[in-house]
Design a protein around this motif. Structure first.
Motif, PDB file in Angstrom:
ATOM      1  N   ARG A 241       0.869  -1.180   0.000  1.00 11.87           N
ATOM      2  CA  ARG A 241       0.000   0.000   0.000  1.00 11.87           C
ATOM      3  C   ARG A 241       0.901   1.223   0.000  1.00 11.87           C
ATOM      4  O   ARG A 241       1.651   1.437   0.951  1.00 11.87           O
ATOM      5  CB  ARG A 241      -0.935  -0.016   1.217  1.00 11.87           C
ATOM      6  CG  ARG A 241      -1.912  -1.163   1.207  1.00 11.87           C
ATOM      7  CD  ARG A 241      -2.614  -1.355   2.534  1.00 11.87           C
ATOM      8  NE  ARG A 241      -3.647  -2.387   2.431  1.00 11.87           N
ATOM      9  CZ  ARG A 241      -3.415  -3.694   2.564  1.00 11.87           C
ATOM     10  NH1 ARG A 241      -2.182  -4.123   2.841  1.00 11.87           N
ATOM     11  NH2 ARG A 241      -4.400  -4.570   2.441  1.00 11.87           N
TER      12      ARG A 241
ATOM     13  N   THR B 112      -0.146  -7.636   5.553  1.00 14.41           N
ATOM     14  CA  THR B 112      -1.397  -7.330   6.247  1.00 14.41           C
ATOM     15  C   THR B 112      -1.412  -8.010   7.607  1.00 14.41           C
ATOM     16  O   THR B 112      -1.400  -9.244   7.685  1.00 14.41           O
ATOM     17  CB  THR B 112      -2.617  -7.806   5.436  1.00 14.41           C
ATOM     18  OG1 THR B 112      -2.614  -7.153   4.156  1.00 14.41           O
ATOM     19  CG2 THR B 112      -3.914  -7.494   6.166  1.00 14.41           C
TER      20      THR B 112
ATOM     21  N   GLU C 223      -7.333  -6.594   9.017  1.00  7.86           N
ATOM     22  CA  GLU C 223      -8.217  -5.845   8.136  1.00  7.86           C
ATOM     23  C   GLU C 223      -9.375  -5.273   8.939  1.00  7.86           C
ATOM     24  O   GLU C 223      -9.819  -5.876   9.918  1.00  7.86           O
ATOM     25  CB  GLU C 223      -8.752  -6.739   7.021  1.00  7.86           C
ATOM     26  CG  GLU C 223      -7.678  -7.214   6.047  1.00  7.86           C
ATOM     27  CD  GLU C 223      -8.257  -8.006   4.895  1.00  7.86           C
ATOM     28  OE1 GLU C 223      -9.432  -8.432   4.999  1.00  7.86           O
ATOM     29  OE2 GLU C 223      -7.542  -8.199   3.887  1.00  7.86           O
TER      30      GLU C 223
ATOM     31  N   HIS D 266     -16.147  -5.254   7.554  1.00  5.94           N
ATOM     32  CA  HIS D 266     -17.360  -4.598   7.086  1.00  5.94           C
ATOM     33  C   HIS D 266     -18.500  -5.040   7.996  1.00  5.94           C
ATOM     34  O   HIS D 266     -18.812  -6.238   8.074  1.00  5.94           O
ATOM     35  CB  HIS D 266     -17.652  -4.975   5.640  1.00  5.94           C
ATOM     36  CG  HIS D 266     -18.887  -4.353   5.081  1.00  5.94           C
ATOM     37  ND1 HIS D 266     -19.164  -3.005   5.223  1.00  5.94           N
ATOM     38  CD2 HIS D 266     -19.930  -4.883   4.382  1.00  5.94           C
ATOM     39  CE1 HIS D 266     -20.310  -2.733   4.636  1.00  5.94           C
ATOM     40  NE2 HIS D 266     -20.797  -3.848   4.120  1.00  5.94           N
TER      41      HIS D 266
ATOM     42  N   GLY E 298      -5.577   2.541   3.367  1.00  9.55           N
ATOM     43  CA  GLY E 298      -6.430   1.981   2.333  1.00  9.55           C
ATOM     44  C   GLY E 298      -7.439   2.958   1.795  1.00  9.55           C
ATOM     45  O   GLY E 298      -7.231   4.176   1.856  1.00  9.55           O
TER      46      GLY E 298
ATOM     47  N   SER F   8     -11.861  -0.943   2.151  1.00 10.69           N
ATOM     48  CA  SER F   8     -10.632  -1.699   1.863  1.00 10.69           C
ATOM     49  C   SER F   8      -9.520  -1.098   2.705  1.00 10.69           C
ATOM     50  O   SER F   8      -8.644  -0.374   2.212  1.00 10.69           O
ATOM     51  CB  SER F   8     -10.292  -1.633   0.372  1.00 10.69           C
ATOM     52  OG  SER F   8     -11.291  -2.256  -0.413  1.00 10.69           O
TER      53      SER F   8
ATOM     54  N   PRO G 143      -4.677  -1.940  -2.576  1.00  9.50           N
ATOM     55  CA  PRO G 143      -5.685  -2.938  -2.951  1.00  9.50           C
ATOM     56  C   PRO G 143      -7.087  -2.386  -2.714  1.00  9.50           C
ATOM     57  O   PRO G 143      -7.343  -1.736  -1.702  1.00  9.50           O
ATOM     58  CB  PRO G 143      -5.382  -4.114  -2.013  1.00  9.50           C
ATOM     59  CG  PRO G 143      -3.958  -3.924  -1.583  1.00  9.50           C
ATOM     60  CD  PRO G 143      -3.762  -2.443  -1.528  1.00  9.50           C
ATOM     61  N   SER G 144      -8.004  -2.657  -3.647  1.00 11.04           N
ATOM     62  CA  SER G 144      -9.375  -2.156  -3.515  1.00 11.04           C
ATOM     63  C   SER G 144     -10.397  -3.273  -3.524  1.00 11.04           C
ATOM     64  O   SER G 144     -11.603  -3.010  -3.536  1.00 11.04           O
ATOM     65  CB  SER G 144      -9.688  -1.159  -4.636  1.00 11.04           C
ATOM     66  OG  SER G 144      -9.463  -1.742  -5.911  1.00 11.04           O
ATOM     67  N   GLY G 145      -9.945  -4.512  -3.517  1.00 13.42           N
ATOM     68  CA  GLY G 145     -10.815  -5.675  -3.527  1.00 13.42           C
ATOM     69  C   GLY G 145     -10.043  -6.866  -4.046  1.00 13.42           C
ATOM     70  O   GLY G 145      -8.881  -6.732  -4.457  1.00 13.42           O
TER      71      GLY G 145
ATOM     72  N   THR H 119      -6.703  -3.266  -7.830  1.00 17.09           N
ATOM     73  CA  THR H 119      -5.826  -2.235  -7.268  1.00 17.09           C
ATOM     74  C   THR H 119      -6.330  -0.866  -7.682  1.00 17.09           C
ATOM     75  O   THR H 119      -6.614  -0.628  -8.858  1.00 17.09           O
ATOM     76  CB  THR H 119      -4.375  -2.400  -7.766  1.00 17.09           C
ATOM     77  OG1 THR H 119      -3.862  -3.659  -7.332  1.00 17.09           O
ATOM     78  CG2 THR H 119      -3.479  -1.285  -7.222  1.00 17.09           C
TER      79      THR H 119
ATOM     80  N   GLU I 236      -9.004   1.869 -11.576  1.00 13.74           N
ATOM     81  CA  GLU I 236      -8.997   0.599 -10.860  1.00 13.74           C
ATOM     82  C   GLU I 236      -8.541  -0.474 -11.828  1.00 13.74           C
ATOM     83  O   GLU I 236      -9.124  -0.643 -12.905  1.00 13.74           O
ATOM     84  CB  GLU I 236     -10.382   0.276 -10.297  1.00 13.74           C
ATOM     85  CG  GLU I 236     -10.341  -0.894  -9.325  1.00 13.74           C
ATOM     86  CD  GLU I 236     -11.662  -1.100  -8.602  1.00 13.74           C
ATOM     87  OE1 GLU I 236     -11.625  -1.473  -7.417  1.00 13.74           O
ATOM     88  OE2 GLU I 236     -12.723  -0.889  -9.221  1.00 13.74           O
TER      89      GLU I 236
END
Length: 397
Positions: A31, A45, A48, A51, A79, A90, A188-190, A194, A355
């Motif tokens: 990141r 990581t 996290e 959600h 993120g 994220s 990272p977005s999912g 990225t 993305e």
């Protein structure tokens, strides 16, 4: 792997400290965020942010507090957050966080960007096509002239595909070298995705009880001719349409931040901020927090979404966006940034971005539409904003 955090206020090490973090970036696991204040590279990581129901700032605080160790630097979450507030974030606490001075202070950032091999051949698809986008702008203007709402930000995308996955480290370097004064990021977005970009706009920063916000609204494309570029800058500063658009955003920022502050300073008139491709009207808002427990993400959540990326009234603008845009914005016009367990941090408006997902890049650009807007002018503005990223990837519209 154990959590290791290097203090963000560490003194400069040597020329090349910031560019070495830029060059060290690797997709999927890293990141990266460069701001006018500092450069950050997070690896791996440790945890996290889940959600779940309940306020996101509270969940972030819980994750960070659980990782805090006596005598150690405060852990950091890094993120992005999407445009839709109830969509999954994220955000993660990296295993290791490296800090360096700002890229703009690194003399090596002025060196040419090395090019590794040939750039890919891109197939470009506009979603929606420019004509359809102009029609959506015209429809919004007609509704505003009847008094239904005051402003909406309408966006469009470019979908770029190639035979091979894009070289994200090379794109990140190109973006950073092109505009080291801005906010460059890759996170990272999912799963398998990225988020990468170079935003000019700080949503809000908090440092030791002091906040800074820098709303941008009202834009004009730059020119390669110096005299014409100056003319466009002066015209932007005197444009009633753009000054009105900017004032709407600044008023919303003032109203959102005032309840958190003992003092809030808002300049009466905007100044200009320039990027490689655009001029923007800019106002720097500063304030002192009333409650030392208020975090950077508390402030960012109170601001998001500002009229600069959504419109006003917010609920009506969101509905118009949903009706007008034939795509899900995802992380675009959300926020990207960092926050430590002490509550300090920086959150940036996620614009001038793309993305990446496999062999596809999805680029985003939007324009603020008010009653005085011209469909042709707003369409041209989005095209100008696309140029930041198109230049970085070697594609054209």
């Amino acid at each position: 792997m154990s959590l290791t955090v290097h203090a963000p206020d560490a003194p400069p090490v040597s020329p090349g400290a910031a560019t070495s973090l830029l060059d060290a970036y690797r997709p999927a696991t890293d990141r990266f965020l460069a701001t006018p204040r500092r450069t950050l590279l997070g690896r791996g990581t440790t945890a996290e942010v889940p959600h779940a129901d309940g306020p996101l700032p509270h969940r972030v605080r819980q994750v960070l507090d659980a990782l805090r160790k006596p005598g150690a630097p405060a852990p950091v979450v890094v993120g992005s957050l999407p445009f839709t507030p109830d969509a999954p974030p994220s955000l993660a606490v990296p295993d290791v966080v490296h800090w360096a001075p700002p890229l703009r202070q690194d003399p090596l950032i002025a060196l040419p960007v090395p090019r590794d091999g040939e750039r890919p051949e891109w197939r470009v698809r506009e979603v929606p096509a420019a004509r359809r986008y102009g029609e959506a702008v015209a429809a919004a203007v007609a509704r505003m002239r009847t008094g239904e709402f005051d402003k909406v930000v309408l966006a469009r995308t470019l979908e770029l595909t190639s035979e091979h996955a894009p070289d994200l480290p090379a794109m990140l370097r190109a973006l950073a070298h092109r505009d080291p004064e801005g906010y460059t990021f890759a996170v990272p977005s999912g799963p398998g995705r990225t988020l990468i970009g170079a935003s000019p706009e700080l949503l809000v920063a908090r440092e030791s009880g002091r906040l800074t916000a820098n709303p941008l609204a009202g834009s004009a494309p730059r020119s390669t001719d110096l005299a014409e570029d100056v003319r466009r800058a002066v015209a932007l500063l005197e444009s009633p349409k753009d000054l009105h658009e900017h004032a709407v955003v600044v008023t919303a920022v003032r109203e959102a931040l005032a309840p958190f502050c003992t003092r809030l300073e808002v300049p009466e008139r905007p100044t200009l901020v320039r990027t490689a491709t655009m001029w923007h009207l800019s106002t720097t808002v500063t304030g002192e927090l009333a409650d030392p427990d208020t975090t950077a993400l508390d402030l960012a959540s109170a601001l998001h979404p500002t009229p600069a990326v959504c419109g006003t009234p917010t609920d009506v603008a969101r509905a118009v966006i949903a009706e007008s845009e034939p795509f899900d914005r995802g992380p675009y016009t959300g926020m990207v940034g960092w926050q430590d367990a002490d509550g300090d941090g920086e959150w940036v408006v996620t614009i001038r971005c793309a993305e990446a997902d496999g062999r596809r890049l999805r680029l985003f650009a939007g324009a603020g539409v008010v009653a005085e807007s011209s469909p042709a002018a707003e369409t041209a503005e989005t095209a100008a904003k696309f140029r930041t990223f198109l230049h970085a990837v070697g594609a054209t519209l």
